[in-house]
Design a protein around this motif. Structure first.
Motif, PDB file in Angstrom:
ATOM      1  N   ASN A 153       0.806  -1.228   0.000  1.00 49.32           N
ATOM      2  CA  ASN A 153       0.000   0.000   0.000  1.00 49.32           C
ATOM      3  C   ASN A 153       0.833   1.269   0.000  1.00 49.32           C
ATOM      4  OD1 ASN A 153       0.866  -0.668   2.598  1.00 49.32           O
ATOM      5  ND2 ASN A 153      -0.827   0.390   3.580  1.00 49.32           N
ATOM      6  N   GLY A 154       2.133   1.158  -0.296  1.00 52.85           N
ATOM      7  CA  GLY A 154       2.973   2.344  -0.399  1.00 52.85           C
ATOM      8  C   GLY A 154       4.416   2.015  -0.115  1.00 52.85           C
ATOM      9  N   PRO A 155       5.340   2.860  -0.561  1.00 52.08           N
ATOM     10  CA  PRO A 155       6.771   2.588  -0.354  1.00 52.08           C
ATOM     11  C   PRO A 155       7.184   2.573   1.104  1.00 52.08           C
ATOM     12  CG  PRO A 155       6.444   4.286  -2.035  1.00 52.08           C
ATOM     13  CD  PRO A 155       5.120   4.073  -1.369  1.00 52.08           C
ATOM     14  N   GLY A 156       6.485   3.332   1.963  1.00 55.00           N
ATOM     15  CA  GLY A 156       6.956   3.583   3.312  1.00 55.00           C
ATOM     16  C   GLY A 156       7.230   2.351   4.144  1.00 55.00           C
ATOM     17  N   VAL A 157       6.550   1.229   3.858  1.00 55.39           N
ATOM     18  CA  VAL A 157       6.765   0.022   4.663  1.00 55.39           C
ATOM     19  C   VAL A 157       8.198  -0.474   4.566  1.00 55.39           C
ATOM     20  CG1 VAL A 157       4.349  -0.688   4.507  1.00 55.39           C
ATOM     21  CG2 VAL A 157       5.974  -1.485   2.784  1.00 55.39           C
ATOM     22  N   HIS A 158       8.917  -0.079   3.511  1.00 57.89           N
ATOM     23  CA  HIS A 158      10.290  -0.545   3.327  1.00 57.89           C
ATOM     24  C   HIS A 158      11.312   0.327   4.052  1.00 57.89           C
ATOM     25  CE1 HIS A 158       9.068  -3.630   0.515  1.00 57.89           C
ATOM     26  NE2 HIS A 158       8.276  -2.745  -0.055  1.00 57.89           N
ATOM     27  N   GLY A 159      10.843   1.294   4.814  1.00 53.28           N
ATOM     28  CA  GLY A 159      11.766   2.082   5.615  1.00 53.28           C
ATOM     29  C   GLY A 159      12.116   1.439   6.941  1.00 53.28           C
ATOM     30  N   LEU A 160      11.411   0.358   7.309  1.00 47.91           N
ATOM     31  CA  LEU A 160      11.594  -0.239   8.629  1.00 47.91           C
ATOM     32  C   LEU A 160      12.607  -1.378   8.635  1.00 47.91           C
ATOM     33  CD1 LEU A 160      10.733  -0.279  11.590  1.00 47.91           C
ATOM     34  CD2 LEU A 160       8.812  -1.747  10.943  1.00 47.91           C
ATOM     35  N   TRP A 161      12.473  -2.324   7.699  1.00 52.12           N
ATOM     36  CA  TRP A 161      13.306  -3.533   7.792  1.00 52.12           C
ATOM     37  C   TRP A 161      14.804  -3.296   7.604  1.00 52.12           C
ATOM     38  CZ3 TRP A 161      16.041  -4.704   3.471  1.00 52.12           C
ATOM     39  CH2 TRP A 161      15.518  -4.390   2.214  1.00 52.12           C
ATOM     40  N   PRO A 162      15.277  -2.221   6.964  1.00 51.21           N
ATOM     41  CA  PRO A 162      16.736  -2.004   6.943  1.00 51.21           C
ATOM     42  C   PRO A 162      17.360  -1.872   8.334  1.00 51.21           C
ATOM     43  CG  PRO A 162      15.724  -0.748   5.186  1.00 51.21           C
ATOM     44  CD  PRO A 162      14.601  -1.294   6.022  1.00 51.21           C
ATOM     45  N   GLN A 163      16.553  -1.589   9.355  1.00 55.00           N
ATOM     46  CA  GLN A 163      17.099  -1.585  10.709  1.00 55.00           C
ATOM     47  C   GLN A 163      17.663  -2.956  11.087  1.00 55.00           C
ATOM     48  OE1 GLN A 163      14.307   0.011  13.588  1.00 55.00           O
ATOM     49  NE2 GLN A 163      13.729   1.707  12.237  1.00 55.00           N
ATOM     50  N   ALA A 164      17.087  -4.021  10.539  1.00 55.68           N
ATOM     51  CA  ALA A 164      17.616  -5.360  10.803  1.00 55.68           C
ATOM     52  C   ALA A 164      19.017  -5.508  10.223  1.00 55.68           C
ATOM     53  CB  ALA A 164      16.674  -6.418  10.230  1.00 55.68           C
ATOM     54  N   LEU A 165      19.258  -4.925   9.058  1.00 61.53           N
ATOM     55  CA  LEU A 165      20.615  -4.938   8.487  1.00 61.53           C
ATOM     56  C   LEU A 165      21.583  -4.191   9.392  1.00 61.53           C
ATOM     57  CD1 LEU A 165      19.860  -4.238   4.704  1.00 61.53           C
ATOM     58  CD2 LEU A 165      20.691  -6.383   5.679  1.00 61.53           C
ATOM     59  N   ALA A 166      21.142  -3.071   9.940  1.00 58.44           N
ATOM     60  CA  ALA A 166      22.001  -2.314  10.849  1.00 58.44           C
ATOM     61  C   ALA A 166      22.422  -3.160  12.047  1.00 58.44           C
ATOM     62  CB  ALA A 166      21.279  -1.048  11.314  1.00 58.44           C
ATOM     63  N   LEU A 167      21.544  -4.055  12.482  1.00 58.02           N
ATOM     64  CA  LEU A 167      21.819  -4.884  13.652  1.00 58.02           C
ATOM     65  C   LEU A 167      22.557  -6.172  13.313  1.00 58.02           C
ATOM     66  CD1 LEU A 167      18.361  -4.353  15.377  1.00 58.02           C
ATOM     67  CD2 LEU A 167      20.565  -3.440  16.136  1.00 58.02           C
ATOM     68  N   GLY A 168      22.863  -6.380  12.039  1.00 56.33           N
ATOM     69  CA  GLY A 168      23.663  -7.528  11.654  1.00 56.33           C
ATOM     70  C   GLY A 168      22.892  -8.692  11.085  1.00 56.33           C
ATOM     71  N   TYR A 169      21.592  -8.569  10.971  1.00 51.09           N
ATOM     72  CA  TYR A 169      20.793  -9.631  10.348  1.00 51.09           C
ATOM     73  C   TYR A 169      21.036  -9.669   8.845  1.00 51.09           C
ATOM     74  CZ  TYR A 169      17.912 -10.727  14.434  1.00 51.09           C
ATOM     75  OH  TYR A 169      17.477 -11.143  15.674  1.00 51.09           O
ATOM     76  N   ARG A 170      20.843 -10.827   8.250  1.00 51.39           N
ATOM     77  CA  ARG A 170      20.652 -10.931   6.818  1.00 51.39           C
ATOM     78  C   ARG A 170      19.142 -10.948   6.578  1.00 51.39           C
ATOM     79  NH1 ARG A 170      23.833 -12.329  10.043  1.00 51.39           N
ATOM     80  NH2 ARG A 170      23.967 -14.583   9.743  1.00 51.39           N
ATOM     81  N   VAL A 171      18.677 -10.271   5.545  1.00 50.96           N
ATOM     82  CA  VAL A 171      17.247 -10.041   5.346  1.00 50.96           C
ATOM     83  C   VAL A 171      16.798 -10.619   4.007  1.00 50.96           C
ATOM     84  CG1 VAL A 171      15.419  -8.312   5.205  1.00 50.96           C
ATOM     85  CG2 VAL A 171      17.359  -7.943   6.745  1.00 50.96           C
ATOM     86  N   ALA A 172      15.672 -11.313   4.020  1.00 51.66           N
ATOM     87  CA  ALA A 172      15.048 -11.825   2.803  1.00 51.66           C
ATOM     88  C   ALA A 172      13.657 -11.217   2.700  1.00 51.66           C
ATOM     89  CB  ALA A 172      14.956 -13.344   2.842  1.00 51.66           C
ATOM     90  N   VAL A 173      13.391 -10.522   1.606  1.00 48.17           N
ATOM     91  CA  VAL A 173      12.139  -9.779   1.436  1.00 48.17           C
ATOM     92  C   VAL A 173      11.273 -10.441   0.385  1.00 48.17           C
ATOM     93  CG1 VAL A 173      11.095  -7.542   0.921  1.00 48.17           C
ATOM     94  CG2 VAL A 173      13.331  -7.643   2.023  1.00 48.17           C
ATOM     95  N   ARG A 174      10.070 -10.769   0.767  1.00 52.22           N
ATOM     96  CA  ARG A 174       9.069 -11.198  -0.208  1.00 52.22           C
ATOM     97  C   ARG A 174       8.182  -9.989  -0.503  1.00 52.22           C
ATOM     98  NH1 ARG A 174       3.053 -13.273   0.317  1.00 52.22           N
ATOM     99  NH2 ARG A 174       2.772 -14.096  -1.773  1.00 52.22           N
ATOM    100  N   PRO A 175       8.269  -9.418  -1.701  1.00 50.99           N
ATOM    101  CA  PRO A 175       7.491  -8.206  -1.994  1.00 50.99           C
ATOM    102  C   PRO A 175       6.027  -8.529  -2.215  1.00 50.99           C
ATOM    103  CG  PRO A 175       8.569  -8.970  -3.974  1.00 50.99           C
ATOM    104  CD  PRO A 175       9.035  -9.880  -2.872  1.00 50.99           C
ATOM    105  N   SER A 176       5.190  -7.525  -2.026  1.00 43.32           N
ATOM    106  CA  SER A 176       3.789  -7.647  -2.399  1.00 43.32           C
ATOM    107  C   SER A 176       3.668  -7.551  -3.913  1.00 43.32           C
ATOM    108  CB  SER A 176       2.978  -6.527  -1.748  1.00 43.32           C
ATOM    109  OG  SER A 176       1.682  -6.474  -2.297  1.00 43.32           O
ATOM    110  N   ARG A 177       2.824  -8.354  -4.479  1.00 40.25           N
ATOM    111  CA  ARG A 177       2.594  -8.249  -5.935  1.00 40.25           C
ATOM    112  C   ARG A 177       1.808  -6.984  -6.269  1.00 40.25           C
ATOM    113  NH1 ARG A 177       1.059 -14.531  -7.538  1.00 40.25           N
ATOM    114  NH2 ARG A 177       2.384 -15.498  -5.983  1.00 40.25           N
ATOM    115  N   ARG A 178       1.222  -6.364  -5.237  1.00 38.82           N
ATOM    116  CA  ARG A 178       0.512  -5.104  -5.460  1.00 38.82           C
ATOM    117  C   ARG A 178       1.468  -3.943  -5.689  1.00 38.82           C
ATOM    118  NH1 ARG A 178      -2.485  -4.366  -0.233  1.00 38.82           N
ATOM    119  NH2 ARG A 178      -2.903  -2.309  -1.142  1.00 38.82           N
ATOM    120  N   GLU A 179       2.719  -4.090  -5.260  1.00 34.86           N
ATOM    121  CA  GLU A 179       3.735  -3.064  -5.526  1.00 34.86           C
ATOM    122  C   GLU A 179       5.106  -3.673  -5.251  1.00 34.86           C
ATOM    123  OE1 GLU A 179       6.483  -1.068  -5.642  1.00 34.86           O
ATOM    124  OE2 GLU A 179       6.019   0.114  -3.856  1.00 34.86           O
ATOM    125  N   PRO A 180       5.685  -4.357  -6.241  1.00 34.64           N
ATOM    126  CA  PRO A 180       6.961  -5.037  -6.038  1.00 34.64           C
ATOM    127  C   PRO A 180       8.179  -4.183  -6.354  1.00 34.64           C
ATOM    128  CG  PRO A 180       6.065  -5.658  -8.166  1.00 34.64           C
ATOM    129  CD  PRO A 180       5.072  -4.696  -7.537  1.00 34.64           C
TER     130      PRO A 180
END
Length: 458
Positions: A153-180
């Motif tokens: 429902n908008g780009p803004g949801v992708h501003g949160l999960w990069p915090q996991a990268l900052a903490l050292g996680y590896r991240v796997a993102v499954r995008p919504s087909r409504r806005e990939p």
């Protein structure tokens, strides 16, 4: 048409199984590779085997990725072309989409600053720090791989999960087909900025692959409706971002006329599509004049195609728009419509409709059940206005991501902060859509990703 490939441990991966992504007008915008569950599990396993990048390298790469996201040409799209395509697919107005995308860039660049308020003051980020070696706490990850089921429902949801990268996680993102597009652009930007292919993966997949992502990862974040909330309610590994059901309460010691701008902004900003948009307004007194004033202001918003820079309202294909209007009509049975379901659908050409705001007046607020009209959230500006009395207490305000309380009653603020189903409390003239890195959204993401471990060393 833009080709959007998966991004796995060995780089781009174009599958035989591909899906055409349509605009709200029904035009083909992108062709999306759909990876099978086996590819998801292999990607997560490869990510788990990789050690985190050093802290300084992660911080530098996130700062660089913000610039790449905002300026580079990725998948043949420069920033403005990406914004236009994302707007056409999601139905979010182009100006709102652009602001959201810029917000993503800012959030990526500020990811390290955003996690700092969540760290306990007595915990060290690294055991090598003097305070930890003398005896104390170390802030440690609960796992290694973080899976994300993103919303569309908008780009803004992708501003949160990069915090996991900052903490050292590896991240796997499954995008919504409504806005990939936003997730694809961001993962590419992260890789161009210095993150490895194992650090951030982009995995468009079906429901089976989505379930595998949660099973294979250590922790996950998902977005969805109440059905998604119920599905994962008992799973402590999953952070669920469900309906917001944000509310505003104005008590009798305050003049609602002084706060009408805040109320309208809370309802209609971000296209009315976000979980932080106000769903209900409660007033201690006769709510009819307040409801009429809200309706007058919202009715003045002109329905426009989403590509118009002046557009405020979201757009949907006609069939989807009429279905939403019918759903609203059913929810509104027994209420007084000031802007009812019959006027929601406004044709704007190309088989699309803008969704006009809806305003309904209730006889009472209900008891705080999820099925009450006050908790009926729709993906456009739609608000329920109700009377409230101190005798009702905070019960009608339950199940709210944000409650803005315009009141001089300190005891009411105490009660709202003590209510477990209210996530955030804003006192005074602050819109429910207000956000800042130091303000938790629904708790800090790091609350789930990290834990404190005791440590003492020589």
């Amino acid at each position: 048409m833009v080709h959007i490939d998966a991004l796995g441990p060995q780089g781009e991966y174009r599958t035989r199984n591909r899906e055409v992504v349509l605009s709200t007008a029904g035009d083909a915008v992108a062709e999306l590779s759909i990876v099978p569950p086996l590819y998801v599990s292999r990607t997560v396993n490869a990510q788990r085997k990789a050690r985190p990048l050093p802290v300084a390298q992660r911080e530098a790469a996130l700062a660089a990725a913000a610039g790449v996201f905002a300026t580079a040409t990725i998948a043949g799209l420069d920033f403005e072309a990406y914004v236009a395509a994302a707007s056409r697919i999601s139905g979010m107005p182009i100006a709102v989409t652009r602001a959201g995308a810029r917000g993503v860039a800012d959030a990526v660049g500020g990811a390290f600053a955003a996690v700092r308020p969540a760290r306990p003051v007595g915990a060290a980020m690294d055991w090598r720090q003097h305070t930890a070696r003398c005896g104390g706490a170390v802030w440690a990850r609960r796992g290694e791989v973080f899976g994300v089921h993103a919303a569309g429902n908008g780009p803004g949801v992708h501003g949160l999960w990069p915090q996991a990268l900052a903490l050292g996680y590896r991240v796997a993102v499954r995008p919504s087909r409504r806005e990939p597009l936003t997730a694809h652009r961001l993962v590419n930007a992260l890789r161009q900025a210095g993150f490895r292919e194992e650090d951030a993966a982009y995995l468009p997949t079906d429901h089976g692959g989505a379930d595998e992502l949660i099973r294979a990862g250590d922790l996950a974040m998902v977005y969805g409706g109440q059905d998604v909330v119920d599905k994962y309610a008992a799973d402590p590994r999953v952070v669920v971002n469900g309906p917001g059901r944000a509310k505003i309460l104005i008590t009798a010691d305050r003049d609602w006329r002084d706060h009408l701008d805040v109320v309208v902004d809370s309802i209609a900003s971000l296209g009315g599509m976000a979980c932080v948009n106000t769903t209900a307004v409660l007033y201690e007194g006769d709510p009819a004049p307040l409801a009429a004033a809200i309706a007058e202001r919202l009715a003045a918003i002109e329905p426009l195609p989403g590509a118009d820079e002046r557009a405020v309202l979201p757009t949907q294909p006609l069939g989807r728009a009429y279905a939403l209007a019918a759903h609203l009509a059913a929810k509104a049975a027994g209420t007084t419509p000031l802007l009812g379901a019959d006027q929601v659908v406004a044709r704007v050409g190309d088989g699309c409709a803008a969704l006009r705001p809806a305003v309904h007046l209730l006889a009472g607020p209900g008891s705080g059940r999820l099925t009450d009209p006050l908790n009926a959230e729709l993906p456009f500006p739609c608000v329920w206005v109700s009377p409230w009395s101190p005798g009702a207490g905070v019960a009608p305000l339950r199940h709210s991501l944000v409650v803005t309380a315009v009141t001089g009653d300190d005891g009411l603020i105490d009660a709202l902060l003590a209510e477990p189903t209210v996530s955030n409390v804003y006192r005074g003239g602050h819109p429910t859509c207000h956000g800042a890195p130091e303000i938790p959204h629904d708790g800090f993401l790091a609350d789930v990703l990290m834990r404190n471990k005791g440590f003492v060393g020589d």
